[in-house]
Design a protein around this motif. Structure first.
Motif, PDB file in Angstrom:
ATOM      1  N   ASN A  11      18.148 -41.981  43.962  1.00  0.00           N
ATOM      2  CA  ASN A  11      17.878 -42.669  45.238  1.00  0.00           C
ATOM      3  C   ASN A  11      17.728 -41.683  46.392  1.00  0.00           C
ATOM      4  N   GLU A  12      16.943 -40.648  46.179  1.00  0.00           N
ATOM      5  CA  GLU A  12      16.643 -39.626  47.183  1.00  0.00           C
ATOM      6  C   GLU A  12      17.845 -38.755  47.574  1.00  0.00           C
ATOM      7  N   GLN A  13      18.964 -38.890  46.894  1.00  0.00           N
ATOM      8  CA  GLN A  13      20.130 -38.046  47.135  1.00  0.00           C
ATOM      9  C   GLN A  13      20.290 -37.065  45.976  1.00  0.00           C
ATOM     10  N   VAL A  14      20.616 -35.827  46.308  1.00  0.00           N
ATOM     11  CA  VAL A  14      20.909 -34.835  45.273  1.00  0.00           C
ATOM     12  C   VAL A  14      22.193 -35.263  44.567  1.00  0.00           C
ATOM     13  N   THR A  15      22.230 -35.115  43.259  1.00  0.00           N
ATOM     14  CA  THR A  15      23.417 -35.455  42.480  1.00  0.00           C
ATOM     15  C   THR A  15      24.235 -34.196  42.204  1.00  0.00           C
ATOM     16  N   HIS A  16      25.529 -34.385  41.934  1.00  0.00           N
ATOM     17  CA  HIS A  16      26.357 -33.279  41.457  1.00  0.00           C
ATOM     18  C   HIS A  16      25.785 -32.890  40.093  1.00  0.00           C
ATOM     19  N   THR A  17      25.262 -31.676  39.987  1.00  0.00           N
ATOM     20  CA  THR A  17      24.530 -31.266  38.788  1.00  0.00           C
ATOM     21  C   THR A  17      25.117 -29.984  38.203  1.00  0.00           C
ATOM     22  N   LEU A  18      25.290 -29.987  36.877  1.00  0.00           N
ATOM     23  CA  LEU A  18      25.780 -28.803  36.174  1.00  0.00           C
ATOM     24  C   LEU A  18      24.741 -28.377  35.146  1.00  0.00           C
ATOM     25  N   ILE A  19      24.297 -27.126  35.244  1.00  0.00           N
ATOM     26  CA  ILE A  19      23.344 -26.547  34.296  1.00  0.00           C
ATOM     27  C   ILE A  19      24.159 -25.808  33.248  1.00  0.00           C
ATOM     28  N   VAL A  20      23.943 -26.151  31.973  1.00  0.00           N
ATOM     29  CA  VAL A  20      24.732 -25.625  30.863  1.00  0.00           C
ATOM     30  C   VAL A  20      23.817 -24.853  29.919  1.00  0.00           C
ATOM     31  N   SER A  21      24.201 -23.616  29.590  1.00  0.00           N
ATOM     32  CA  SER A  21      23.463 -22.875  28.559  1.00  0.00           C
ATOM     33  C   SER A  21      24.201 -21.598  28.202  1.00  0.00           C
ATOM     34  N   PRO A  22      23.862 -21.052  27.032  1.00  0.00           N
ATOM     35  CA  PRO A  22      24.391 -19.731  26.682  1.00  0.00           C
ATOM     36  C   PRO A  22      23.779 -18.677  27.614  1.00  0.00           C
ATOM     37  N   PRO A  23      24.319 -17.462  27.597  1.00  0.00           N
ATOM     38  CA  PRO A  23      23.732 -16.392  28.405  1.00  0.00           C
ATOM     39  C   PRO A  23      22.254 -16.158  28.058  1.00  0.00           C
ATOM     40  N   ARG A  24      21.502 -15.732  29.074  1.00  0.00           N
ATOM     41  CA  ARG A  24      20.101 -15.314  28.938  1.00  0.00           C
ATOM     42  C   ARG A  24      19.139 -16.439  28.572  1.00  0.00           C
ATOM     43  N   CYS A  25      19.461 -17.662  28.977  1.00  0.00           N
ATOM     44  CA  CYS A  25      18.551 -18.784  28.712  1.00  0.00           C
ATOM     45  C   CYS A  25      17.914 -19.335  29.985  1.00  0.00           C
ATOM     46  N   GLY A  26      18.229 -18.757  31.135  1.00  0.00           N
ATOM     47  CA  GLY A  26      17.539 -19.150  32.357  1.00  0.00           C
ATOM     48  C   GLY A  26      18.325 -20.001  33.339  1.00  0.00           C
ATOM     49  N   LYS A  27      19.643 -20.058  33.204  1.00  0.00           N
ATOM     50  CA  LYS A  27      20.457 -20.854  34.129  1.00  0.00           C
ATOM     51  C   LYS A  27      20.251 -20.410  35.579  1.00  0.00           C
ATOM     52  N   THR A  28      20.387 -19.131  35.810  1.00  0.00           N
ATOM     53  CA  THR A  28      20.292 -18.612  37.173  1.00  0.00           C
ATOM     54  C   THR A  28      18.887 -18.793  37.728  1.00  0.00           C
ATOM     55  N   THR A  29      17.887 -18.560  36.930  1.00  0.00           N
ATOM     56  CA  THR A  29      16.500 -18.732  37.369  1.00  0.00           C
ATOM     57  C   THR A  29      16.231 -20.190  37.737  1.00  0.00           C
ATOM     58  N   LEU A  30      16.688 -21.112  36.896  1.00  0.00           N
ATOM     59  CA  LEU A  30      16.510 -22.536  37.186  1.00  0.00           C
ATOM     60  C   LEU A  30      17.254 -22.909  38.460  1.00  0.00           C
ATOM     61  N   LEU A  31      18.499 -22.473  38.589  1.00  0.00           N
ATOM     62  CA  LEU A  31      19.278 -22.769  39.785  1.00  0.00           C
ATOM     63  C   LEU A  31      18.578 -22.242  41.035  1.00  0.00           C
ATOM     64  N   ARG A  32      18.070 -21.042  40.969  1.00  0.00           N
ATOM     65  CA  ARG A  32      17.389 -20.430  42.118  1.00  0.00           C
ATOM     66  C   ARG A  32      16.226 -21.299  42.593  1.00  0.00           C
ATOM     67  N   ASP A  33      15.410 -21.789  41.663  1.00  0.00           N
ATOM     68  CA  ASP A  33      14.263 -22.603  42.057  1.00  0.00           C
ATOM     69  C   ASP A  33      14.691 -23.998  42.503  1.00  0.00           C
ATOM     70  N   MET A  34      15.758 -24.530  41.917  1.00  0.00           N
ATOM     71  CA  MET A  34      16.278 -25.820  42.381  1.00  0.00           C
ATOM     72  C   MET A  34      16.754 -25.704  43.830  1.00  0.00           C
ATOM     73  N   ILE A  35      17.456 -24.620  44.153  1.00  0.00           N
ATOM     74  CA  ILE A  35      17.922 -24.394  45.528  1.00  0.00           C
ATOM     75  C   ILE A  35      16.729 -24.385  46.481  1.00  0.00           C
ATOM     76  N   ARG A  36      15.692 -23.647  46.114  1.00  0.00           N
ATOM     77  CA  ARG A  36      14.502 -23.555  46.972  1.00  0.00           C
ATOM     78  C   ARG A  36      13.896 -24.936  47.218  1.00  0.00           C
ATOM     79  N   GLN A  37      13.744 -25.715  46.159  1.00  0.00           N
ATOM     80  CA  GLN A  37      13.113 -27.021  46.307  1.00  0.00           C
ATOM     81  C   GLN A  37      13.998 -28.022  47.058  1.00  0.00           C
ATOM     82  N   ILE A  38      15.300 -27.963  46.838  1.00  0.00           N
ATOM     83  CA  ILE A  38      16.211 -28.864  47.557  1.00  0.00           C
ATOM     84  C   ILE A  38      16.211 -28.507  49.043  1.00  0.00           C
ATOM     85  N   SER A  39      16.203 -27.219  49.360  1.00  0.00           N
ATOM     86  CA  SER A  39      16.240 -26.756  50.741  1.00  0.00           C
ATOM     87  C   SER A  39      14.933 -27.022  51.491  1.00  0.00           C
ATOM     88  N   THR A  40      13.831 -26.684  50.882  1.00  0.00           N
ATOM     89  CA  THR A  40      12.544 -26.806  51.554  1.00  0.00           C
ATOM     90  C   THR A  40      11.991 -28.221  51.472  1.00  0.00           C
TER      91      THR A  40
END
Length: 183
Positions: A11-40
């Motif tokens: 409903n147009e509100q960001v949800t409490h979201t947890l990204i789960v994965s083993p190391p080197r699968c892209g958690k940080t990269t995904l989080l970085r782009d999510m931050i950009r899109q949520i902010s902008t």
């Protein structure tokens, strides 16, 4: 982050979201782009203020206080700051609507996460694990999963591969197989 953004909102509100994965699968990269899109803002959604605690300078990659990665126009970054302390500082001084942190896991992190959630801020975070069931059995995270504190779980199965998205009750919202059969 384009494929997951519609699941991150309710409903147009960001949800409490947890990204789960083993190391080197892209958690940080995904989080970085999510931050950009949520902010902008993206896809007709307006941007909101985001506070980032970047303990190891992996999200913003700040150099002399200037982020080298685009985290959006409404993002404040605490660089080289411990996660737990930074989350508390952001809530008390910056009035973010969303707080983002990479790789939560300590008891202090969990206490700060609970504080952030109880103050009305949404939280987007990452954690090491292979599945939601895996983190459900980690002593530090099991209460949060049991109490349904996170509204979305995004599970990465390999580098850049979203394998599943669940809601707080454990209901499967997305999987490649499910989408392939039109379910």
């Amino acid at each position: 982050a384009d494929p997951v953004m519609s699941y991150v909102y309710d409903n147009e509100q960001v949800t409490h979201t947890l990204i789960v994965s083993p190391p080197r699968c892209g958690k940080t990269t995904l989080l970085r782009d999510m931050i950009r899109q949520i902010s902008t803002g993206s896809r007709g959604r307006r941007g909101v203020t985001v506070g980032v605690v970047d303990e190891r300078s992996e999200l913003g990659a700040c150099h002399q206080g200037i982020p080298q990665n685009d985290l959006g126009i409404r993002t404040d970054i605490l660089d080289c700051c411990p996660k737990a302390k930074g989350m508390m500082m952001l809530v008390r001084t910056m009035s973010p609507q969303v707080i983002a942190v990479d790789e939560i896991g300590s008891r202090q992190d969990m206490e700060a996460v609970e504080y952030v959630m109880s103050c009305g801020c949404k939280l987007v975070a990452t954690v090491h694990g292979n599945s939601v069931d895996d983190i459900r059995h980690k002593p530090i995270l099991q209460n949060m999963v049991r109490q349904r504190m996170f509204e979305r779980y995004i599970v990465l199965g390999g580098p850049g591969q979203v394998s599943q998205i669940f809601d707080s009750r454990g209901c499967l919202l997305y999987s490649p197989e499910r989408m392939a059969y039109g379910a």
